[in-house]
Design an enzyme around this catalytic site. Sequence first.
Site, PDB file in Angstrom:
ATOM      1  NE  ARG A  41      -1.282 -72.113   6.150  1.00 54.08           N
ATOM      2  CZ  ARG A  41      -1.028 -71.025   6.861  1.00 54.08           C
ATOM      3  NH1 ARG A  41      -1.094 -71.067   8.188  1.00 54.08           N
ATOM      4  NH2 ARG A  41      -0.722 -69.889   6.270  1.00 54.08           N
TER       5      ARG A  41
ATOM      6  CG  HIS B 264       4.010 -73.698   0.098  1.00 48.39           C
ATOM      7  ND1 HIS B 264       2.644 -73.805   0.018  1.00 48.39           N
ATOM      8  CD2 HIS B 264       4.314 -73.892   1.400  1.00 48.39           C
ATOM      9  CE1 HIS B 264       2.148 -74.070   1.206  1.00 48.39           C
ATOM     10  NE2 HIS B 264       3.141 -74.121   2.078  1.00 48.39           N
TER      11      HIS B 264
ATOM     12  CE1 TYR C  63      25.415 -82.224   6.757  1.00 44.97           C
ATOM     13  CE2 TYR C  63      23.599 -81.716   8.257  1.00 44.97           C
ATOM     14  CZ  TYR C  63      24.921 -81.549   7.865  1.00 44.97           C
ATOM     15  OH  TYR C  63      25.741 -80.707   8.564  1.00 44.97           O
TER      16      TYR C  63
END
Length: 808
Positions: free
Chosen positions: A29, A75, A119
């Site tokens: 990680r 993931h 967006y």
Amino acid sequence: MSEIIQDLSLEDVIGDRFGRYSKYIIQERALPDVRDGLKPVQRRILYAMYDSGNTYDKNFRKSAKTVGDVIGQYHPHGDSSVYDAMVRLSQEWKLRHVLIEMHGNNGSIDNDPPAAMRYTEAKLSRLSEELLRDINKDTVPFVPNYDDTTTEPMVLPARFPNLLINGSTGISAGYATDIPPHNLGEVIQATLKYIDNPDISVSQLMKYVKGPDFPTGGIIQGIDGIKKAYETGKGRIVVRSTVETETLRSGRQELIVTEIPYEVNKSALVKKIDELRADKRVDGIVEVRDETDRTGLRIAIELKKDVNSDAILNFLYKNTDLQISYNFNMVAISDGRPKLMGIREIIDSYLNHQIDVVTKRTRYDLFHAEKRMHIVEGLMKALSVLDEVIAIIRGSKNKKDAKDNLVAEFDFTEEQAEAIVTLQLYRLTNTDIVALEKEHGELEAKINDLRNILDNHDALLNVIKDELKEIRTRFKTERLSRIEAEIAEIKISKEVIVPSEETILSLSRDGYIKRTSVRSFNANRVDEVGLKEGDALLSHLETNTQHIALVFTNKGRYLYLPVHKLPDVKWKDLGQHISQLVPIENDEYVLDVFTEPDFKQNADYIMATKNGMIKKSELELFKTTRFNKPLIAMKLKDNDELINVMRIEADQLITIVTHTGMSLTYSTDELSSTGLRAAGVKSINLKDDDVVEMTQLIQPNDTILMATQRGAVKRIGFKVLSEAKRAQRGIKLLKELKSRPHRIVGADVISDPESIYTIYSNKDSFSGKVSDIHLTEQYTNGSFVVDTDEFGEVNALSVSVPETSKDE
């Protein structure tokens, strides 16, 4: 159901569970892999985009689509964590070279959040393709994803050293990492040098990797800290904002910040400075404005009139994030475990990874080339017995029977027979055999090359080097961060502009001018003058604040500057650029500075140009009442420029040295005084390919020091010269060579043999004592002091006088 109850201590259970969790977040990680410089989430994002065809040469795609692919296949974490990591890969103020291009609001240096993933649009950048190139050629190991429905790469092929180039930051259990970004061209050059010499030292590597290169620019101070970090993985440097001083019409000054330290929040910085002003912790700031726009970052700090701007700037350096400390902590995953690594270990790990990648890719290409070669040989054999092959196929029951008959009759292999029976009829033409023969030859050459790479380690390293050079050529950029050797000491002072007094005026080659108190000057050595990186002291002289400074430029103009109007700063400070006092052209630069108490003395100025023109003008002609713009000192013809200015009070000898090694010496009484707008007369008769490198006054006890482009330095005595008349050809100072002749790139008249000379190339500089260069005769080329193969061609020479004793 039977219950199994274990009687365990809480300490053992928590220790075991936390140990497993820690191992996971360390390896999977928070820390980057030393081979590709990526954390797992970053690697999965890039691979998901590559695998779905979201590459730089395609259209942009909604970020939400990529996030969905990543959390659906690779993931299994929250979408926000994946999107945040994706956005960071697109932020040019975070990464030195972005790996993702994004359309839409992707945040800001003010720490504004990006627009929602629905967006924004994104695709891989052109450079990130080099991280993923050849991933489909069995170059890296793949492992099952979290639900065993597909596979994902454990590491990317990474065709460039991404860990050093883009850096990394992260915190896990017991470990943290802070690796700064570097310049791509410098890192690749250092890697190439490491390949050639695995025993290369950190000091030698630092000739190529100067230090970090932050995407936000700034000034990095502390070479010792950089070297320590490169040796041990830990070190400390200071990162300082780039700040300039501008003068407003009202006469007030304002500090203009154009670059801030890496990962500093700009809006928080502006707020902090304004709080210091509002709380009256610093007196002298009128207003703080964030004037950043699409052209670049700009913070304006407007000051009160007659305030010492350098003192306020030092206060802000000490009390805000205009200056920060950056601590290297170069921890990365190496061989499956976290490791603190220096620059040599990082490059070595990367190189081992590349050797493995190129070896596997070569085996893959060789297998497929040999497979195709086998088919081509079968087709060529079939075309040579085409009629028999056709007859056998026509007489066969079906495809399998045809293949079996071909194998039995002509000893074709199963693969060759398959290719023959599926051959299209149009390929039975005469042209096809030519194409097959050509392909056979190309495959044979390719197979030989591939086998050579696998059998010859040097050939394999050459492949890696060639590919690194190609990436460097395509993607290298200039440095953004400047590096200063020492960490500047911050001394907070509230001194204001001093009244009229004896002062030291100094001017640098880049045009930074200042006046300094005699006390500040005497407290430091001459070579401790405050200068920007790459700049040098041009002149410093004792004067008075009531005197007038005349600054001459290469355009044949002079600036008329009252000394008391010059910025009064410490000797170690930078001063003010001349263009902030009087506007000059972009390609105009300063040559020299003189000061005059008045313009009534019986003195003359002599001005000489590179194309061999010279003129003499009386001192009184330089007096003016308008000094807000440059004034003409000498009219120049096209492509000519002023190179030397001299002040005389009586006639003296003058000597000229040209690029090809010609020299002429004559008396200044041969020059008649002319007006400032005159063009002058011919000083020396030049050949078409020659220019003047130096025109200076000379005394019988002086010597002349010359440097050539080939790294040679030559010193001659006055006796070598012979006095002649103006506008003649002169005498030859160099021995002419047919191959690579020496050409003078810099010369100076030396009065003190203890002076220090410095020669420069585009990538390095070298200094030495003038007295170490022995006097030579006329027809020699001097002594080599640098090897231009390593140093580069010499392009300039400067001479500094030795520091005088403070007791004198």
